[in-house]
Design an enzyme around this catalytic site. Structure first.
Site, PDB file in Angstrom:
ATOM      1  N   GLU A   1     -19.889  29.796   0.746  1.00  0.00           N
ATOM      2  CA  GLU A   1     -21.373  29.587  -0.321  1.00  0.00           C
ATOM      3  C   GLU A   1     -22.095  29.487   0.996  1.00  0.00           C
ATOM      4  OE1 GLU A   1     -21.644  29.569  -4.167  1.00  0.00           O
ATOM      5  OE2 GLU A   1     -20.490  30.182  -4.885  1.00  0.00           O
TER       6      GLU A   1
ATOM      7  N   GLU B   1     -15.370  26.262  -7.014  1.00  0.00           N
ATOM      8  CA  GLU B   1     -16.524  25.093  -7.284  1.00  0.00           C
ATOM      9  C   GLU B   1     -15.401  24.120  -8.379  1.00  0.00           C
ATOM     10  OE1 GLU B   1     -20.255  26.546  -7.951  1.00  0.00           O
ATOM     11  OE2 GLU B   1     -20.437  26.959  -5.786  1.00  0.00           O
TER      12      GLU B   1
END
Length: 299
Positions: free
Chosen positions: A255, A50
């Protein structure tokens, strides 16, 4: 066969990513150990987890490690966010180059890079300013990372808005970063409403990532911790945008999912999450049928 994707960098509080060359050398040495010790078992690696929201949270907002920002005890949101993002890209390129030169032939794995992927929609559907602001949001959240990885440089709009505070890639660095990711990993949960904002001249000195972007974001969904709202169309749109804008790279969804209220009966039936996964996997299937090179889905 079951495959796993292993992340090398999840969150490091002591490694000062604002110190580029030192952090890059340490990170590359650390990755070397990971490849050497686990490379025969791991075929898919992500270097940075991320990258966009990690950097924003840690150096613009100060809400995640290492907790730096202009309003924190230390930090500068107007510069460090971009410096760290730049250094993460260079560190990734260094690790990718190491793997290609030392391990690729023996282990046959792949090295990727991951980011958090919002779908952006206008706050006011009839507002042309909000529509234009959506592209700015995409340039800052996507192009900031995927621009250098795909084209070797940041988006023009980002360079215009940030100016001299945005680091510059040398010709050699640009060539090293461009094409250094074998795949793109994305994390996606919900969309965001985008509203164009115009800063008053008196406030223009308080610059940070969001003021540079010139948008206000409102995240859609239920954030009670007991279940997210379902927006499968947002996932499909994200995959379509990456396909069209960045040359249709291989994508792995690393995710996605929704939490559940701690209730034994609900956990045994788990109907809500079954329906959630059906909806999102269906959206991914639509994107794949439309040409997206999406190769995996993790929850």
């Amino acid at each position: 066969m079951l495959h796993c994707i292993t992340t090398i960098f999840l969150s490091i509080s002591r490694m000062t990513m604002e110190d580029g060359p030192i952090a890059e050398s340490y990170f590359t040495a650390y990755a070397d150990v990971c490849f050497r010790e686990f490379g025969n078992h791991v075929k898919f690696w992500t270097t940075i987890n991320e990258a966009n929201v990690f950097t924003i949270g840690g150096y613009n907002d100060g809400t995640s490690p290492p907790g730096r920002c202009s309003n924190c005890s230390s930090g500068n949101s107007s510069t460090e966010t971009y410096i760290v993002g730049h250094n993460l890209l260079l560190a990734h390129a260094s690790v990718s180059r190491l793997y290609q030169q030392k391990y690729k032939d023996k282990q046959g794995g792949s090295v990727g890079f991951s980011l958090y992927a919002f779908e952006f929609i206008p706050q006011t559907s009839s507002s042309k300013d909000d529509e234009i602001a959506i592209q700015r949001a995409k340039d800052f959240f996507y192009g900031w990372i995927l621009g250098p990885l795909t084209f070797g440089d940041y988006p023009d709009e980002m360079k215009r808005a940030v100016g001299s505070r945005l680091p510059i890639f040398s010709k050699e660095e640009s060539e090293q970063v461009k094409g250094s990711s074998d795949f793109i990993g994305i994390m996606h949960y919900f969309p965001a409403l985008v509203e164009n904002i115009k800063l008053k001249p008196s406030l223009s000195r308080n610059t940070d990532f969001y003021s540079d972007m010139g948008v206000s974001l409102t995240y859609l969904g239920n954030f009670s911790g007991f279940g997210y709202d379902v927006f499968p169309w947002a996932m499909e749109s994200v995959l379509e945008y990456i396909k069209q804008t960045y040359g249709n790279p291989p994508v792995y969804i690393l995710e996605n999912g929704t939490p559940m209220k701690p209730d034994l009966e609900l956990q045994q039936k788990d109907t809500r999450r079954i329906e959630y996964l059906q909806a999102y996997i269906g959206a991914v299937l639509k994107a794949v049928r439309n040409g997206s090179d999406t190769r995996g889905y993790f929850v």
